[in-house]
Design a protein around this motif. Structure first.
Motif, short mmCIF file in Angstrom:
data_model
loop_
_atom_site.label_atom_id
_atom_site.label_comp_id
_atom_site.label_asym_id
_atom_site.label_seq_id
_atom_site.Cartn_x
_atom_site.Cartn_y
_atom_site.Cartn_z
N GLY A 3 14.52 15.22 21.99
CA GLY A 3 15.03 16.55 22.31
C GLY A 3 14.03 17.64 21.95
N LEU A 4 13.35 17.48 20.82
CA LEU A 4 12.32 18.44 20.42
C LEU A 4 11.16 18.41 21.40
N GLY A 5 10.73 17.24 21.80
CA GLY A 5 9.62 17.12 22.75
C GLY A 5 9.94 17.75 24.09
N VAL A 6 11.13 17.49 24.61
CA VAL A 6 11.53 18.07 25.90
C VAL A 6 11.66 19.58 25.78
N THR A 7 12.21 20.06 24.68
CA THR A 7 12.38 21.50 24.49
C THR A 7 11.03 22.21 24.39
N ILE A 8 10.12 21.67 23.60
CA ILE A 8 8.78 22.26 23.46
C ILE A 8 8.07 22.26 24.81
N ALA A 9 8.16 21.15 25.54
CA ALA A 9 7.53 21.07 26.85
C ALA A 9 8.15 22.08 27.81
N GLY A 10 9.45 22.24 27.76
CA GLY A 10 10.13 23.23 28.62
C GLY A 10 9.72 24.65 28.29
N LEU A 11 9.57 24.95 26.99
CA LEU A 11 9.10 26.28 26.59
C LEU A 11 7.66 26.51 27.03
N ALA A 12 6.84 25.46 26.92
CA ALA A 12 5.45 25.58 27.38
C ALA A 12 5.42 25.85 28.89
N ARG A 13 6.30 25.19 29.63
CA ARG A 13 6.37 25.42 31.08
C ARG A 13 6.83 26.85 31.39
N LEU A 14 7.69 27.40 30.56
CA LEU A 14 8.19 28.75 30.79
C LEU A 14 7.08 29.80 30.74
N ILE A 15 6.10 29.61 29.88
CA ILE A 15 5.06 30.63 29.66
C ILE A 15 4.31 30.99 30.94
N PRO A 16 3.72 30.03 31.67
CA PRO A 16 3.02 30.45 32.90
C PRO A 16 3.95 31.01 33.97
N HIS A 17 5.17 30.47 34.09
CA HIS A 17 6.12 31.02 35.05
C HIS A 17 6.45 32.48 34.69
N PHE A 18 6.64 32.73 33.40
CA PHE A 18 6.94 34.08 32.92
C PHE A 18 5.81 35.04 33.24
N ILE A 19 4.58 34.64 32.97
CA ILE A 19 3.42 35.50 33.26
C ILE A 19 3.33 35.80 34.75
N SER A 20 3.49 34.77 35.55
CA SER A 20 3.47 34.95 37.01
C SER A 20 4.57 35.92 37.45
N GLY A 21 5.74 35.77 36.87
CA GLY A 21 6.86 36.65 37.22
C GLY A 21 6.59 38.10 36.88
N VAL A 22 5.97 38.34 35.73
CA VAL A 22 5.66 39.71 35.33
C VAL A 22 4.60 40.32 36.25
N VAL A 23 3.55 39.56 36.52
CA VAL A 23 2.40 40.10 37.27
C VAL A 23 2.68 40.18 38.76
N TRP A 24 3.24 39.12 39.36
CA TRP A 24 3.34 39.08 40.81
C TRP A 24 4.73 39.29 41.38
N PHE A 25 5.77 39.16 40.56
CA PHE A 25 7.12 39.27 41.10
C PHE A 25 7.95 40.34 40.40
N GLY A 26 7.30 41.20 39.64
CA GLY A 26 8.00 42.27 38.93
C GLY A 26 8.70 43.25 39.85
N SER A 27 8.24 43.38 41.08
CA SER A 27 8.86 44.32 42.02
C SER A 27 10.28 43.89 42.40
N TYR A 28 10.64 42.65 42.13
CA TYR A 28 11.98 42.17 42.45
C TYR A 28 13.00 42.51 41.35
N ALA A 29 12.52 43.04 40.24
CA ALA A 29 13.43 43.37 39.13
C ALA A 29 14.42 44.44 39.59
N PRO A 30 15.70 44.25 39.25
CA PRO A 30 16.69 45.27 39.61
C PRO A 30 16.34 46.61 38.95
N GLU A 31 16.74 47.66 39.58
CA GLU A 31 16.44 49.00 39.07
C GLU A 31 17.03 49.14 37.66
N GLY A 32 16.21 49.64 36.77
CA GLY A 32 16.63 49.83 35.39
C GLY A 32 16.32 48.64 34.47
#
Length: 181
Positions: free
Chosen positions: A112-141
Motif C-alpha cells: 500500500g505504501l509503494g502504490v501510494t508513493i508511486a501514485g503521488l509521484a505520478r501526480l507531480i508531472p500531471h499537476f505541473i502540466s495542468g498548471v502550465v498548459w491547462f490552467g485556462s480551464y479552471a473555473p472562474e474564481g
C-alpha cells in the motif's frame, strides 16, 4: 544471466502491453480535458514489485508511450513528456517497497505504501502540466494551482485505491505474481 535478462525484458513487454490495453479499454473517462481512472497501474506495480524499480520504470515508460500513440492530447512537447511517459514511468518507483521478502512473508502495508508513493509521484508531472498548459480551464474564481491539484487527484486517487484493493487480493491469492525468482 542472459536468460534472466531476457525473461525480464519479456515480462516488461507483456506487462506494458497489458497496461496499454487496460488504460484504453477499461477506463472511466468522465473528465473533459483528459485523465481517466483505469487499471493501468496494476501491471506496472506488479512488475515493479516482481523485478524491481528499474523494470517498473521501463514498463511504465512504455505504457505512457502506448497511451500517447493510442489517444494523444498534445499542446506542447514538454506537456507530452509530463502527461505520458514520465508519470507512468514514475509508477515503477513502487518497486522500492517490495511486499514479499526473501522468506516469503507478505506485507500489505508495504504494498500500500509503494502504490501510494508511486501514485503521488505520478501526480507531480500531471499537476505541473495542468498548471502550465491547462490552467485556462479552471473555473472562474478558482486558483489554477488548486484546480490542477483537484482535477488530477480526482482520477489518481481512484487509480491508487483500486490498485491497492486489487493488489491486496492478488497478494493473498497469488503471491507468486510479485515474488521475484
Amino acid at each position: 544471466m542472459k536468460r534472466d535478462r531476457l525473461i525480464t525484458m519479456m515480462e516488461i513487454a507483456i506487462m506494458a502491453g497489458i497496461g496499454g490495453v487496460l488504460s484504453y479499454y477499461v477506463a472511466l473517462r468522465l473528465w473533459p480535458q483528459g485523465g481517466s481512472a483505469s487499471l493501468a497501474m496494476v501491471p506496472i506495480v506488479i512488475l515493479a514489485f516482481r523485478r524491481g524499480w528499474v523494470a517498473g520504470v521501463v514498463c511504465g515508460l512504455l505504457v505512457g508511450l502506448i497511451n500517447l500513440m493510442i489517444s494523444p492530447y498534445i499542446t506542447h512537447p514538454i506537456q507530452v513528456v509530463l502527461d505520458y511517459p514520465l508519470p507512468y514511468a514514475l509508477l515503477g518507483l513502487a518497486g522500492w517497497f517490495r511486499p514479499v521478502d526473501e522468506k516469503g512473508a507478505i506485507s500489505i502495508k508495504r504494498m500500500g505504501l509503494g502504490v501510494t508513493i508511486a501514485g503521488l509521484a505520478r501526480l507531480i508531472p500531471h499537476f505541473i502540466s495542468g498548471v502550465v498548459w491547462f490552467g485556462s480551464y479552471a473555473p472562474e474564481g478558482w486558483p489554477v494551482v488548486l484546480y490542477s491539484l483537484c482535477y488530477n487527484a480526482s482520477y489518481l486517487v481512484i487509480d491508487v485505491l483500486v490498485t491497492i484493493i486489487l493488489m491486496s487480493y492478488l497478494l493473498k491469492k497469488a503471491p507468486q505474481l510479485v515474488a521475484s525468482r
